[in-house]
Design a protein around this motif. Structure first.
Motif, PDB file in Angstrom:
ATOM      1  N   ILE A  55       0.834  -1.203   0.000  1.00 36.68           N
ATOM      2  CA  ILE A  55       0.000   0.000   0.000  1.00 36.68           C
ATOM      3  C   ILE A  55       0.871   1.256   0.000  1.00 36.68           C
ATOM      4  O   ILE A  55       0.625   2.199  -0.750  1.00 36.68           O
ATOM      5  CB  ILE A  55      -0.954  -0.009   1.215  1.00 36.68           C
ATOM      6  CG1 ILE A  55      -1.995  -1.142   1.072  1.00 36.68           C
ATOM      7  CG2 ILE A  55      -1.666   1.348   1.361  1.00 36.68           C
ATOM      8  CD1 ILE A  55      -2.880  -1.334   2.294  1.00 36.68           C
TER       9      ILE A  55
ATOM     10  N   GLY B 107      -6.188   5.986  -1.628  1.00 33.51           N
ATOM     11  CA  GLY B 107      -6.909   5.102  -2.540  1.00 33.51           C
ATOM     12  C   GLY B 107      -6.483   3.652  -2.392  1.00 33.51           C
ATOM     13  O   GLY B 107      -7.331   2.744  -2.355  1.00 33.51           O
ATOM     14  N   MET B 108      -5.174   3.417  -2.288  1.00 38.48           N
ATOM     15  CA  MET B 108      -4.674   2.051  -2.133  1.00 38.48           C
ATOM     16  C   MET B 108      -5.082   1.454  -0.797  1.00 38.48           C
ATOM     17  O   MET B 108      -5.371   0.255  -0.702  1.00 38.48           O
ATOM     18  CB  MET B 108      -3.148   2.047  -2.267  1.00 38.48           C
ATOM     19  CG  MET B 108      -2.638   2.346  -3.665  1.00 38.48           C
ATOM     20  SD  MET B 108      -3.251   1.177  -4.907  1.00 38.48           S
ATOM     21  CE  MET B 108      -2.582  -0.368  -4.277  1.00 38.48           C
TER      22      MET B 108
ATOM     23  N   VAL C 287      -7.839   2.176   0.899  1.00 43.49           N
ATOM     24  CA  VAL C 287      -9.268   1.823   0.789  1.00 43.49           C
ATOM     25  C   VAL C 287      -9.430   0.523   0.020  1.00 43.49           C
ATOM     26  O   VAL C 287     -10.194  -0.371   0.431  1.00 43.49           O
ATOM     27  CB  VAL C 287     -10.054   2.969   0.098  1.00 43.49           C
ATOM     28  CG1 VAL C 287     -11.469   2.512  -0.234  1.00 43.49           C
ATOM     29  CG2 VAL C 287     -10.088   4.210   0.990  1.00 43.49           C
ATOM     30  N   LEU C 288      -8.702   0.386  -1.090  1.00 38.34           N
ATOM     31  CA  LEU C 288      -8.758  -0.863  -1.857  1.00 38.34           C
ATOM     32  C   LEU C 288      -8.270  -2.040  -1.016  1.00 38.34           C
ATOM     33  O   LEU C 288      -8.865  -3.129  -1.045  1.00 38.34           O
ATOM     34  CB  LEU C 288      -7.892  -0.747  -3.114  1.00 38.34           C
ATOM     35  CG  LEU C 288      -8.493  -0.011  -4.308  1.00 38.34           C
ATOM     36  CD1 LEU C 288      -7.462   0.109  -5.426  1.00 38.34           C
ATOM     37  CD2 LEU C 288      -9.742  -0.747  -4.825  1.00 38.34           C
ATOM     38  N   GLY C 289      -7.189  -1.806  -0.274  1.00 39.05           N
ATOM     39  CA  GLY C 289      -6.658  -2.861   0.581  1.00 39.05           C
ATOM     40  C   GLY C 289      -7.672  -3.325   1.606  1.00 39.05           C
ATOM     41  O   GLY C 289      -7.805  -4.527   1.870  1.00 39.05           O
ATOM     42  N   TYR C 290      -8.425  -2.366   2.172  1.00 41.44           N
ATOM     43  CA  TYR C 290      -9.445  -2.728   3.157  1.00 41.44           C
ATOM     44  C   TYR C 290     -10.608  -3.476   2.506  1.00 41.44           C
ATOM     45  O   TYR C 290     -11.091  -4.479   3.044  1.00 41.44           O
ATOM     46  CB  TYR C 290      -9.956  -1.486   3.871  1.00 41.44           C
ATOM     47  CG  TYR C 290     -11.145  -1.774   4.768  1.00 41.44           C
ATOM     48  CD1 TYR C 290     -11.008  -2.637   5.853  1.00 41.44           C
ATOM     49  CD2 TYR C 290     -12.398  -1.216   4.506  1.00 41.44           C
ATOM     50  CE1 TYR C 290     -12.100  -2.934   6.666  1.00 41.44           C
ATOM     51  CE2 TYR C 290     -13.487  -1.501   5.318  1.00 41.44           C
ATOM     52  CZ  TYR C 290     -13.338  -2.354   6.399  1.00 41.44           C
ATOM     53  OH  TYR C 290     -14.415  -2.651   7.194  1.00 41.44           O
ATOM     54  N   LEU C 291     -11.051  -3.006   1.333  1.00 41.23           N
ATOM     55  CA  LEU C 291     -12.171  -3.655   0.646  1.00 41.23           C
ATOM     56  C   LEU C 291     -11.858  -5.111   0.306  1.00 41.23           C
ATOM     57  O   LEU C 291     -12.748  -5.962   0.300  1.00 41.23           O
ATOM     58  CB  LEU C 291     -12.525  -2.880  -0.625  1.00 41.23           C
ATOM     59  CG  LEU C 291     -13.130  -1.479  -0.420  1.00 41.23           C
ATOM     60  CD1 LEU C 291     -13.341  -0.783  -1.761  1.00 41.23           C
ATOM     61  CD2 LEU C 291     -14.456  -1.568   0.346  1.00 41.23           C
ATOM     62  N   PHE C 292     -10.589  -5.381   0.013  1.00 39.34           N
ATOM     63  CA  PHE C 292     -10.192  -6.751  -0.347  1.00 39.34           C
ATOM     64  C   PHE C 292      -9.353  -7.404   0.746  1.00 39.34           C
ATOM     65  O   PHE C 292      -8.629  -8.368   0.481  1.00 39.34           O
ATOM     66  CB  PHE C 292      -9.408  -6.732  -1.667  1.00 39.34           C
ATOM     67  CG  PHE C 292     -10.214  -6.298  -2.856  1.00 39.34           C
ATOM     68  CD1 PHE C 292     -11.041  -7.201  -3.507  1.00 39.34           C
ATOM     69  CD2 PHE C 292     -10.168  -4.987  -3.298  1.00 39.34           C
ATOM     70  CE1 PHE C 292     -11.796  -6.810  -4.599  1.00 39.34           C
ATOM     71  CE2 PHE C 292     -10.922  -4.581  -4.391  1.00 39.34           C
ATOM     72  CZ  PHE C 292     -11.750  -5.496  -5.052  1.00 39.34           C
ATOM     73  N   SER C 293      -9.472  -6.888   1.962  1.00 36.08           N
ATOM     74  CA  SER C 293      -8.613  -7.378   3.047  1.00 36.08           C
ATOM     75  C   SER C 293      -8.843  -8.850   3.376  1.00 36.08           C
ATOM     76  O   SER C 293      -7.887  -9.599   3.603  1.00 36.08           O
ATOM     77  CB  SER C 293      -8.807  -6.523   4.300  1.00 36.08           C
ATOM     78  OG  SER C 293     -10.159  -6.538   4.723  1.00 36.08           O
TER      79      SER C 293
ATOM     80  N   SER D  52      -8.152  -7.499   9.174  1.00 35.06           N
ATOM     81  CA  SER D  52      -9.007  -6.588   8.401  1.00 35.06           C
ATOM     82  C   SER D  52      -9.199  -5.262   9.138  1.00 35.06           C
ATOM     83  O   SER D  52      -9.206  -4.189   8.520  1.00 35.06           O
ATOM     84  CB  SER D  52     -10.364  -7.241   8.132  1.00 35.06           C
ATOM     85  OG  SER D  52     -10.233  -8.361   7.285  1.00 35.06           O
TER      86      SER D  52
END
Length: 450
Positions: free
Chosen positions: A283, A327-328, A330-336, A354
């Motif tokens: 990230i 942005g990264m 948020v993406l990391g959390y969405l696909f955590s 998560s």
């Protein structure tokens, strides 16, 4: 050498940064190639190399202080059109890190066994760990030379060449590992010894290639016969490098103490921290690359006397780094959950992990402040203030809050991550005020020849 200077002056931040991004990304992916490939050979070998690499990593941190000073001074001198001084710094830095690297390498060779015993290494791992450390650590001076030569190459604007060389080194290392571990075509299976030889030889070849590329790209980059004022150059290198080394050592020390706190929470917590940190590394990779590219650009601008351009370059880079990191994260959390699922199927680790990655959404923008602004301050010659504030915040905020929130209040890893957030944001805001104050204008080591 003008070719190198003009090349950088015409480059955008993106053109300068994306090869740095790829290079760091490859280091993250391939850095543990020895361990990954050895896992097919022996679990004991993996453990032995893992312990030995902790010592090698400390060596690399020590070698980095000369390379840091080199990158900043060469960039400033090139920006000031003082090419002979830039070359002088380059030559002095190579000799300095060669001597420093040789001394540390010799110390590793002589004290291998006592060092490994201090780490409480099990007897069954001692032989392989000792063998690996003697070969890789004994030739540690090669890594010192690579770091210095790479810093010179990037400061000239040739970040793409540095990326290609890193790719080549990684490929050579993996091929060497394959032959020595699996023994195709009747090749001798040397296990840990073979992996150590592969690592060392690939680094040696990489260094030779960097020097060849540097001489071809910028013929006057290493003026061995025209070297002037070596003691002045060495003094300037140490002024920048020693404080930077102190900051890195302080950070590693504080992280080791926080890791000790986490061991109080149990093995599961320690494992969760490792998995979450592995995801976080990818990230904040973007911010690291942007900060390094910005450091090179600002070094050139400061040397050329373009103070206003340097000032605004830092702030523009900071905005870009914050947006991308956010942005990264948020993406990391969405696909955590699926990302953590790659490492484990333990529901507790995935749930806590998560939550930690969710907190990373707050953490990473703060880290961007530190990465970009601190590198910009260093590039301008303001090296001591970030170190003093860093040490104060790392130990006074990060370590203290990690224990208070994580252990005393029982918040566990969540408390530790909140401490990380507080540390990054406090330092980041202070560094931004420092940059806006323009105190750094009078701290540059180099003035334009014009």
């Amino acid at each position: 050498m003008k070719k190198g200077t003009n090349n950088l002056r015409n480059m955008s931040l993106f053109a300068l940064t994306w090869p740095i991004f790829i290079e760091i990304f490859l280091h993250m992916l391939m850095g543990n190639a020895d361990t990954l490939m050895l896992s097919q050979y022996s679990d004991n070998s993996v453990a032995a190399v893992g312990v030995a690499n902790q010592i090698v990593s400390l060596l690399i941190v020590m070698f980095g202080f000369v390379a840091t000073g080199t990158a900043i001074l060469v960039a400033q001198y090139l920006g000031a059109d003082r090419d002979l001084d830039a070359g002088g710094v380059s030559v002095v830095s190579l000799f300095a890190n060669l001597v420093f690297g040789a001394v540390l390498s010799l110390a590793i060779l002589v004290f291998t066994t006592p060092i490994l015993k201090m780490m409480d290494l099990p007897p069954e791992l001692m032989d392989e760990a000792s063998s690996y450390l003697k070969i890789v650590g004994g030739f540690g001076f090669v890594q010192a030379l690579i770091m210095t030569a790479g810093a010179i190459l990037r400061s000239h604007g040739f970040t793409r060449d540095a990326m290609y060389i890193t790719i080549g080194m990684n490929i050579l290392n993996v091929i060497g590992n394959y032959f020595f571990i699996f023994g195709p075509f009747g090749f001798p299976v040397l296990g840990v010894d073979g992996v150590a030889i592969s690592t060392t030889v690939s680094r040696l070849i990489g260094f030779v290639v960097i020097i060849i590329v540097l001489v071809k790209r910028a013929p006057d980059a290493l003026p061995f016969r025209k070297l002037t004022e070596p003691l002045r150059h060495l003094k300037d290198l140490l002024k920048i490098g020693i404080p930077s080394a102190g900051e890195h050592l302080s950070y590693n020390g504080s992280q080791m103490l926080i890791t000790y706190f986490i061991t109080m929470l149990g093995t599961e917590a320690l494992t969760t921290r490792v998995y979450a940190t592995n995801i976080m590394m990818f990230i904040f990779l973007f911010a690291v690359a942007i900060s390094q590219g910005t450091q090179i650009m600002i070094g050139h601008m400061i040397g050329a006397g373009k103070i206003n351009e340097a000032y605004h370059r830092c702030l523009k880079s900071l905005k870009i780094a914050i947006v991308i990191s956010l942005g990264m994260a948020v993406l990391g959390y969405l696909f955590s959950e699926p990302l953590l699922g790659i490492f484990t199927d333990n529901p507790t680790i995935i749930a806590v992990g998560s939550t930690l990655i969710m907190l990373t959404i707050i953490l990473e923008p703060g880290r961007s402040f530190n990465l970009v602004v601190i590198n910009s301050l260093r590039a301008a010659g303001d090296v001591k203030f970030p170190v003093y504030m860093g040490i104060l915040s790392m130990w006074g905020v990060s370590v203290t809050l990690a224990y208070f929130l994580g252990i005393t209040l029982g918040l566990g890893l969540v408390g530790v991550w909140i401490a990380f957030c507080a540390d990054e944001w406090l330092r980041g805001i202070i560094m931004l005020f420092r940059w806006r104050s323009k105190v750094w204008v009078d701290k540059t080591f180099v003035r334009s020849a014009s």
